[in-house]
Design a protein around this motif. Structure first.
Motif, PDB file in Angstrom:
ATOM      1  N   HIS A   1       9.717   6.684   3.021  1.00  0.00           N
ATOM      2  CA  HIS A   1       9.044   7.928   3.417  1.00  0.00           C
ATOM      3  C   HIS A   1       9.477   8.989   2.404  1.00  0.00           C
ATOM      4  CE1 HIS A   1       7.921   6.437   7.437  1.00  0.00           C
ATOM      5  NE2 HIS A   1       9.091   5.821   7.412  1.00  0.00           N
TER       6      HIS A   1
ATOM      7  N   ASP B   1      10.658  -0.118   2.096  1.00  0.00           N
ATOM      8  CA  ASP B   1       9.592   0.824   2.430  1.00  0.00           C
ATOM      9  C   ASP B   1      10.219   2.217   2.452  1.00  0.00           C
ATOM     10  OD1 ASP B   1       7.944  -1.374   2.767  1.00  0.00           O
ATOM     11  OD2 ASP B   1       7.975  -1.298   4.949  1.00  0.00           O
TER      12      ASP B   1
ATOM     13  N   THR C   1       4.366  10.936   1.682  1.00  0.00           N
ATOM     14  CA  THR C   1       3.933   9.612   1.244  1.00  0.00           C
ATOM     15  C   THR C   1       4.683   8.560   2.043  1.00  0.00           C
ATOM     16  OG1 THR C   1       3.505  10.338  -1.018  1.00  0.00           O
ATOM     17  CG2 THR C   1       3.854   7.997  -0.707  1.00  0.00           C
ATOM     18  N   TYR C   2       3.962   7.530   2.458  1.00  0.00           N
ATOM     19  CA  TYR C   2       4.596   6.327   2.981  1.00  0.00           C
ATOM     20  C   TYR C   2       4.294   5.239   1.969  1.00  0.00           C
ATOM     21  CZ  TYR C   2       5.928   2.335   5.745  1.00  0.00           C
ATOM     22  OH  TYR C   2       6.531   1.177   6.164  1.00  0.00           O
ATOM     23  N   ASP C   3       5.325   4.677   1.379  1.00  0.00           N
ATOM     24  CA  ASP C   3       5.198   3.723   0.280  1.00  0.00           C
ATOM     25  C   ASP C   3       5.779   2.379   0.723  1.00  0.00           C
ATOM     26  OD1 ASP C   3       4.816   2.626  -2.221  1.00  0.00           O
ATOM     27  OD2 ASP C   3       6.474   3.705  -3.155  1.00  0.00           O
ATOM     28  N   GLU C   4       4.913   1.378   0.836  1.00  0.00           N
ATOM     29  CA  GLU C   4       5.375   0.043   1.218  1.00  0.00           C
ATOM     30  C   GLU C   4       5.961  -0.671   0.009  1.00  0.00           C
ATOM     31  OE1 GLU C   4       1.816  -1.826   2.642  1.00  0.00           O
ATOM     32  OE2 GLU C   4       1.938  -0.858   4.593  1.00  0.00           O
TER      33      GLU C   4
ATOM     34  N   ASN D   1       0.840  -1.194   0.000  1.00  0.00           N
ATOM     35  CA  ASN D   1       0.000   0.000   0.000  1.00  0.00           C
ATOM     36  C   ASN D   1       0.874   1.241   0.000  1.00  0.00           C
ATOM     37  OD1 ASN D   1      -2.704  -1.188   0.313  1.00  0.00           O
ATOM     38  ND2 ASN D   1      -1.889  -1.913   2.256  1.00  0.00           N
ATOM     39  N   ALA D   2       0.288   2.340  -0.433  1.00  0.00           N
ATOM     40  CA  ALA D   2       0.925   3.656  -0.344  1.00  0.00           C
ATOM     41  C   ALA D   2      -0.077   4.592   0.307  1.00  0.00           C
ATOM     42  CB  ALA D   2       1.327   4.157  -1.720  1.00  0.00           C
ATOM     43  N   TYR D   3       0.405   5.399   1.212  1.00  0.00           N
ATOM     44  CA  TYR D   3      -0.439   6.359   1.927  1.00  0.00           C
ATOM     45  C   TYR D   3       0.084   7.752   1.606  1.00  0.00           C
ATOM     46  CZ  TYR D   3      -1.355   2.010   4.326  1.00  0.00           C
ATOM     47  OH  TYR D   3      -1.674   0.713   4.597  1.00  0.00           O
ATOM     48  N   ARG D   4      -0.803   8.623   1.140  1.00  0.00           N
ATOM     49  CA  ARG D   4      -0.377   9.947   0.678  1.00  0.00           C
ATOM     50  C   ARG D   4      -1.218  11.053   1.322  1.00  0.00           C
ATOM     51  NH1 ARG D   4      -0.105   6.677  -4.146  1.00  0.00           N
ATOM     52  NH2 ARG D   4       2.061   6.563  -4.813  1.00  0.00           N
ATOM     53  N   LEU D   5      -0.544  12.159   1.591  1.00  0.00           N
ATOM     54  CA  LEU D   5      -1.194  13.331   2.157  1.00  0.00           C
ATOM     55  C   LEU D   5      -0.553  14.554   1.517  1.00  0.00           C
ATOM     56  CD1 LEU D   5      -3.088  14.562   4.325  1.00  0.00           C
ATOM     57  CD2 LEU D   5      -1.118  14.527   5.873  1.00  0.00           C
TER      58      LEU D   5
END
Length: 112
Positions: free
Chosen positions: A46, A44, A25-28, A4-8
């Motif tokens: 940041h 992973d 972004t946190y990119d797994e 998953n990737a989490y973006r803000l």
């Protein structure tokens, strides 16, 4: 392997001509140990970004951006003994992998 990737991100308009952008972004990694490659040690990550856009008038703008990428350290040991041939996923690549990167972008934009 799922990843998953989490973006803000946020944009702030300082005035009619100047805008600021911020992002995280946190990119797994999608690369499990069975397919690990030292050519692209996929850890992973940041990602932190900053941007500035300045309108120049006449449909032109100048935009600049900076991104810092910090990978989470990866301790890879491998379980498949290396016997020649394909290195990926083998004990031949055993080691500690770390990285970071600084990315800079500059562009001139024309809107028609």
């Amino acid at each position: 392997m799922d990843a998953n990737a989490y973006r803000l991100g946020a944009t702030y308009q300082l005035n009619d001509r100047t805008g600021l952008c911020f992002g995280y972004t946190y990119d797994e990694t999608g690369q499990d140990d069975d397919h690990f490659s030292a050519r692209v040690p996929d850890n992973d990550r940041h990602l932190f970004g900053l941007g500035l856009a300045q309108s120049l008038g006449y449909g032109l703008s100048l935009e600049a951006a900076y991104m810092y990428v910090r990978a989470v350290d990866r301790d890879y040991r491998g379980v498949r003994p290396y016997t020649g041939g394909d290195l990926n996923g083998s004990t031949a690549l055993a080691g500690d992998y770390s990285m970071d990167a600084h990315l800079i972008g500059l562009e001139l934009v024309k809107v028609f």
